[in-house]
Motif scaffolding. Structure first.
Motif, PDB file in Angstrom:
ATOM      1  N   SER A  30       0.849  -1.191   0.000  1.00  7.95           N
ATOM      2  CA  SER A  30       0.000   0.000   0.000  1.00  7.95           C
ATOM      3  C   SER A  30       0.878   1.231   0.000  1.00  7.95           C
ATOM      4  CB  SER A  30      -0.894  -0.006   1.239  1.00  7.95           C
ATOM      5  OG  SER A  30      -0.118   0.158   2.392  1.00  7.95           O
ATOM      6  N   HIS A  31       0.764   1.991  -1.044  1.00  5.39           N
ATOM      7  CA  HIS A  31       1.445   3.284  -1.074  1.00  5.39           C
ATOM      8  C   HIS A  31       0.744   4.167  -2.084  1.00  5.39           C
ATOM      9  CE1 HIS A  31       3.466   2.242  -4.860  1.00  5.39           C
ATOM     10  NE2 HIS A  31       3.596   1.066  -4.321  1.00  5.39           N
ATOM     11  N   GLN A  32       0.778   5.446  -1.836  1.00  4.88           N
ATOM     12  CA  GLN A  32       0.138   6.382  -2.746  1.00  4.88           C
ATOM     13  C   GLN A  32       0.820   7.731  -2.612  1.00  4.88           C
ATOM     14  OE1 GLN A  32      -4.006   7.001  -2.071  1.00  4.88           O
ATOM     15  NE2 GLN A  32      -4.311   8.040  -4.026  1.00  4.88           N
ATOM     16  N   TYR A  45       3.437   2.541   4.234  1.00  3.17           N
ATOM     17  CA  TYR A  45       3.162   1.968   5.546  1.00  3.17           C
ATOM     18  C   TYR A  45       4.330   2.189   6.494  1.00  3.17           C
ATOM     19  CZ  TYR A  45       6.235  -2.101   5.076  1.00  3.17           C
ATOM     20  OH  TYR A  45       7.309  -2.907   4.960  1.00  3.17           O
ATOM     21  N   THR A  46       5.531   2.487   5.964  1.00  2.29           N
ATOM     22  CA  THR A  46       6.680   2.670   6.844  1.00  2.29           C
ATOM     23  C   THR A  46       6.700   4.048   7.497  1.00  2.29           C
ATOM     24  OG1 THR A  46       7.896   3.239   4.857  1.00  2.29           O
ATOM     25  CG2 THR A  46       8.270   1.067   5.782  1.00  2.29           C
ATOM     26  N   ASP A  48       4.740   5.166   9.592  1.00  2.00           N
ATOM     27  CA  ASP A  48       4.257   5.133  10.953  1.00  2.00           C
ATOM     28  C   ASP A  48       4.767   3.855  11.625  1.00  2.00           C
ATOM     29  OD1 ASP A  48       2.623   5.336  13.285  1.00  2.00           O
ATOM     30  OD2 ASP A  48       1.277   6.584  12.082  1.00  2.00           O
ATOM     31  N   PRO A  49       5.358   3.969  12.802  1.00  2.00           N
ATOM     32  CA  PRO A  49       5.884   2.764  13.461  1.00  2.00           C
ATOM     33  C   PRO A  49       4.816   1.716  13.771  1.00  2.00           C
ATOM     34  CG  PRO A  49       6.056   4.671  14.896  1.00  2.00           C
ATOM     35  CD  PRO A  49       5.697   5.178  13.565  1.00  2.00           C
ATOM     36  N   VAL A  50       3.553   2.160  13.896  1.00  7.17           N
ATOM     37  CA  VAL A  50       2.510   1.190  14.232  1.00  7.17           C
ATOM     38  C   VAL A  50       2.340   0.170  13.131  1.00  7.17           C
ATOM     39  CG1 VAL A  50       0.166   0.916  15.013  1.00  7.17           C
ATOM     40  CG2 VAL A  50       1.302   3.057  15.316  1.00  7.17           C
ATOM     41  N   PHE A  51       2.338   0.655  11.867  1.00  5.05           N
ATOM     42  CA  PHE A  51       2.099  -0.282  10.786  1.00  5.05           C
ATOM     43  C   PHE A  51       3.294  -1.188  10.572  1.00  5.05           C
ATOM     44  CE2 PHE A  51      -1.788   1.387  10.402  1.00  5.05           C
ATOM     45  CZ  PHE A  51      -1.897   2.654   9.870  1.00  5.05           C
ATOM     46  N   LYS A  52       4.491  -0.690  10.883  1.00  7.40           N
ATOM     47  CA  LYS A  52       5.659  -1.574  10.837  1.00  7.40           C
ATOM     48  C   LYS A  52       5.517  -2.676  11.885  1.00  7.40           C
ATOM     49  CE  LYS A  52       8.713   1.903  10.918  1.00  7.40           C
ATOM     50  NZ  LYS A  52       9.978   2.649  10.893  1.00  7.40           N
ATOM     51  N   TYR A  53       5.087  -2.273  13.104  1.00  5.93           N
ATOM     52  CA  TYR A  53       4.883  -3.258  14.164  1.00  5.93           C
ATOM     53  C   TYR A  53       3.809  -4.255  13.753  1.00  5.93           C
ATOM     54  CZ  TYR A  53       3.267  -5.146  18.616  1.00  5.93           C
ATOM     55  OH  TYR A  53       2.874  -5.982  19.623  1.00  5.93           O
ATOM     56  N   PHE A  54       2.753  -3.771  13.088  1.00  2.00           N
ATOM     57  CA  PHE A  54       1.673  -4.648  12.645  1.00  2.00           C
ATOM     58  C   PHE A  54       2.208  -5.710  11.701  1.00  2.00           C
ATOM     59  CE2 PHE A  54      -2.573  -5.834  11.777  1.00  2.00           C
ATOM     60  CZ  PHE A  54      -2.739  -5.967  10.419  1.00  2.00           C
ATOM     61  N   VAL A  55       3.008  -5.281  10.712  1.00  2.00           N
ATOM     62  CA  VAL A  55       3.530  -6.241   9.737  1.00  2.00           C
ATOM     63  C   VAL A  55       4.446  -7.248  10.423  1.00  2.00           C
ATOM     64  CG1 VAL A  55       5.090  -6.428   7.781  1.00  2.00           C
ATOM     65  CG2 VAL A  55       3.291  -4.749   7.747  1.00  2.00           C
ATOM     66  N   VAL A  56       5.320  -6.751  11.319  1.00  2.00           N
ATOM     67  CA  VAL A  56       6.266  -7.658  11.980  1.00  2.00           C
ATOM     68  C   VAL A  56       5.522  -8.654  12.871  1.00  2.00           C
ATOM     69  CG1 VAL A  56       8.070  -7.728  13.722  1.00  2.00           C
ATOM     70  CG2 VAL A  56       8.238  -6.124  11.861  1.00  2.00           C
ATOM     71  N   ALA A  57       4.515  -8.147  13.614  1.00  2.00           N
ATOM     72  CA  ALA A  57       3.782  -9.036  14.516  1.00  2.00           C
ATOM     73  C   ALA A  57       3.019 -10.100  13.731  1.00  2.00           C
ATOM     74  CB  ALA A  57       2.819  -8.226  15.383  1.00  2.00           C
ATOM     75  N   CYS A 120      -6.944  10.924   5.363  1.00  2.00           N
ATOM     76  CA  CYS A 120      -7.538  10.006   4.401  1.00  2.00           C
ATOM     77  C   CYS A 120      -8.088  10.703   3.174  1.00  2.00           C
ATOM     78  CB  CYS A 120      -8.653   9.190   5.073  1.00  2.00           C
ATOM     79  SG  CYS A 120      -8.062   7.578   5.598  1.00  2.00           S
ATOM     80  N   GLU A 121      -8.413  11.979   3.268  1.00  2.00           N
ATOM     81  CA  GLU A 121      -8.951  12.641   2.081  1.00  2.00           C
ATOM     82  C   GLU A 121      -7.880  12.862   1.040  1.00  2.00           C
ATOM     83  OE1 GLU A 121     -11.344  14.235   5.584  1.00  2.00           O
ATOM     84  OE2 GLU A 121      -9.705  15.411   4.734  1.00  2.00           O
ATOM     85  N   GLN A 122      -6.622  13.007   1.491  1.00  2.00           N
ATOM     86  CA  GLN A 122      -5.566  13.249   0.504  1.00  2.00           C
ATOM     87  C   GLN A 122      -5.077  11.963  -0.143  1.00  2.00           C
ATOM     88  OE1 GLN A 122      -4.349  15.036   3.647  1.00  2.00           O
ATOM     89  NE2 GLN A 122      -5.559  16.819   3.044  1.00  2.00           N
ATOM     90  N   VAL A 123      -5.119  10.856   0.597  1.00  2.00           N
ATOM     91  CA  VAL A 123      -4.626   9.594   0.064  1.00  2.00           C
ATOM     92  C   VAL A 123      -5.678   8.510   0.229  1.00  2.00           C
ATOM     93  CG1 VAL A 123      -2.143   9.928   0.134  1.00  2.00           C
ATOM     94  CG2 VAL A 123      -3.367   9.405   2.215  1.00  2.00           C
ATOM     95  N   PRO A 124      -6.766   8.555  -0.523  1.00  2.00           N
ATOM     96  CA  PRO A 124      -7.862   7.599  -0.297  1.00  2.00           C
ATOM     97  C   PRO A 124      -7.513   6.167  -0.630  1.00  2.00           C
ATOM     98  CG  PRO A 124      -8.312   8.969  -2.202  1.00  2.00           C
ATOM     99  CD  PRO A 124      -7.115   9.545  -1.550  1.00  2.00           C
ATOM    100  N   LYS A 125      -6.684   5.958  -1.662  1.00  3.40           N
ATOM    101  CA  LYS A 125      -6.376   4.570  -2.018  1.00  3.40           C
ATOM    102  C   LYS A 125      -5.550   3.895  -0.932  1.00  3.40           C
ATOM    103  CE  LYS A 125      -3.501   3.328  -5.464  1.00  3.40           C
ATOM    104  NZ  LYS A 125      -2.809   2.045  -5.349  1.00  3.40           N
ATOM    105  N   PHE A 126      -4.595   4.670  -0.385  1.00  2.00           N
ATOM    106  CA  PHE A 126      -3.774   4.145   0.701  1.00  2.00           C
ATOM    107  C   PHE A 126      -4.653   3.769   1.890  1.00  2.00           C
ATOM    108  CE2 PHE A 126      -0.209   3.658   3.405  1.00  2.00           C
ATOM    109  CZ  PHE A 126      -0.452   4.333   4.590  1.00  2.00           C
ATOM    110  N   CYS A 127      -5.598   4.669   2.204  1.00  2.00           N
ATOM    111  CA  CYS A 127      -6.489   4.421   3.335  1.00  2.00           C
ATOM    112  C   CYS A 127      -7.296   3.150   3.132  1.00  2.00           C
ATOM    113  CB  CYS A 127      -7.449   5.602   3.505  1.00  2.00           C
ATOM    114  SG  CYS A 127      -6.983   6.685   4.844  1.00  2.00           S
ATOM    115  N   GLU A 128      -7.784   2.955   1.918  1.00  2.00           N
ATOM    116  CA  GLU A 128      -8.611   1.770   1.674  1.00  2.00           C
ATOM    117  C   GLU A 128      -7.808   0.491   1.815  1.00  2.00           C
ATOM    118  OE1 GLU A 128     -11.723   3.688  -1.520  1.00  2.00           O
ATOM    119  OE2 GLU A 128     -10.582   1.887  -2.051  1.00  2.00           O
ATOM    120  N   GLN A 129      -6.571   0.531   1.301  1.00  2.00           N
ATOM    121  CA  GLN A 129      -5.762  -0.691   1.400  1.00  2.00           C
ATOM    122  C   GLN A 129      -5.414  -0.990   2.840  1.00  2.00           C
ATOM    123  OE1 GLN A 129      -2.693  -0.357  -1.888  1.00  2.00           O
ATOM    124  NE2 GLN A 129      -2.960  -2.540  -1.644  1.00  2.00           N
ATOM    125  N   VAL A 130      -5.107   0.061   3.606  1.00  2.00           N
ATOM    126  CA  VAL A 130      -4.777  -0.174   5.015  1.00  2.00           C
ATOM    127  C   VAL A 130      -5.997  -0.735   5.735  1.00  2.00           C
ATOM    128  CG1 VAL A 130      -4.291   1.030   7.155  1.00  2.00           C
ATOM    129  CG2 VAL A 130      -2.900   1.453   5.172  1.00  2.00           C
TER     130      VAL A 130
END
Lengths: 164, 232
Positions: A30-32, A45-46, A48-57, A120-130
């Motif tokens: 996911s990137h936009q 996704y990188t 924000d540290p939360v999403f990195k933690y999500f992927v690693v977990a 989310c209004e600026q990057v809607p595709k990224f938001c949807e994938q997340v």
């Protein structure tokens, strides 16, 4: 009864593994890019540290599920260790999804008290994938919780076996 | 009837000896989660900040930082509160279980469990009357042992881990901000709020670690397996 419980649990583990793999894949891809006032910024996704933690977990939990599915058959002597590790992995999954949901909520709705605007209004595709990735991660956490409770139930109820 | 009366005292003595470690751990875990709830629930800081300066008169705004502003902290308080209440209940059950025989409750539980079994696993369960009578007899007359508190324990572990992790990542966002999303950090202005929140998070993490240890001890000491291994 032991066999049916065994199949049920293996099936749940496979299902959870599929959910975790899909969560990881969708999050990583996911990137936009968006241009705001002549500044191009990329939402990855990188950021924000939360999403990195999500992927690693999810990766750790997925690796653990794969290991248990491949190596540990029924009647293994390490069943206590597997249940303890199941508790730990369930806790890790629940923690990763709830942390990611907390930050994703701020990204979607913002926090007026802290002056954080939603992105989310600026990057809607990224938001949807997340969002899709988080739904998959949530399903993995619930499946693991059901799996854990059914393993415990299978062990704690008195064995209904025929003793002639 | 004679068999049951003879069996009870030996079970009683064996269970009592093993209980103290887990009981102490449960009490400390309860204290940790309860203190986390209290500290975060009373977390509030008000500051008057200079927002802008028009000419020579500064415009001041009074800003308050409360835990209710962030849904993650609300979830943290609620989860820790529920888990601490449940821990208290489990301590009470651990201490006072052998004084009460829950015969009526046992019958209700057996009835409910039987209905669930029959509707979900129809073909796999034996309809042998002798065996079901034996297992129901055992369920009705049993005392509350360490194994009965296992399933609630796992759910509690899940709740605490979810609550504490959501709060910790929100706190990290508040402390460091996020440049990519233009989110400013707030901890430099509200130091006391951040410090109290950090204390509550540490207490909750300690509670989570203790509850994981309690779960592991309970699982290692599982004694209810009969001869046939029900391997998950």
């Amino acid at each position: 009864m032991a066999k049916s419980k065994g199949f049920f649990i293996i099936f749940m583990r496979l299902l959870a593994l599929g959910a975790m793999v899909s969560a990881i894949v969708v999050m990583v891809t996911s990137h936009q890019s968006a241009t705001v006032l002549n500044l191009t910024f990329t939402a990855k996704y990188t950021n924000d540290p939360v999403f990195k933690y999500f992927v690693v977990a999810e990766a750790i939990a997925g690796g653990y599920s794969l290991l248990v599915l491949i190596f540990f058959s029924k009647q293994s002597k390490l069943w206590r260790l597997i249940i303890i590790m199941d508790v730990v992995v369930t806790a890790v999954l629940i923690s990763s999804i709830s942390a990611a949901l907390a930050i994703a909520y701020v990204g979607k709705k913002g926090n007026s008290h802290a002056g954080w605007l939603p992105i989310c209004e600026q990057v809607p595709k990224f938001c949807e994938q997340v969002t899709g990735s988080l739904v998959s991660g949530f399903a993995a956490a619930i499946i693991y919780l059901i799996l854990l409770l059914s393993s415990l139930h299978a062990i704690l109820t008195p064995a209904i076996a025929v003793d002639p | 009837m004679a068999l049951q009366i003879e069996e009870k005292p030996t079970e009683y003595v064996v269970e009592r000896k093993k209980d103290w470690v887990v009981l102490v751990l449960r009490v400390v875990a309860f204290l940790a989660t309860a203190s986390a709830t209290l500290v975060m629930a009373l977390n509030k800081q008000t500051r008057t900040l200079v927002v802008a300066t028009i000419g020579t008169t500064p415009i001041k705004a009074t800003l308050t930082a409360k835990f209710q502003h962030t849904p993650a902290f609300v979830f943290f308080v609620v989860a820790n509160g529920m888990v601490s209440l449940h821990n208290l209940l489990m301590i009470a059950v651990n201490l006072f279980a052998h004084k009460f025989d829950y015969k009526g409750l046992g019958l209700a539980m057996v009835a409910i469990l039987d209905m669930v079994r029959i509707y979900t696993f129809k073909s796999f369960f034996l309809s042998n009357n002798q065996l079901t009578n034996q297992s129901t007899q055992k369920m009705i007359n049993k005392q509350v042992t360490i194994d009965d508190l296992l399933a609630p324990m796992q759910v509690n572990v899940g709740m605490v881990s979810g609550g504490v992790n959501a709060a910790v990542f929100m706190a990290e966002l508040g402390k460091n901000g996020n440049d990519h999303a233009r989110w400013n950090k707030i901890c430099d202005k509200f130091e006391s709020f951040c410090n109290h929140g950090a204390g509550a998070l540490i207490a909750s993490f300690i509670g989570l670690a203790l509850m994981l240890i309690i779960s592991s001890i309970s699982i290692i000491k599982l004694v209810k397996l009969k001869s046939t291994h029900l391997q998950p």
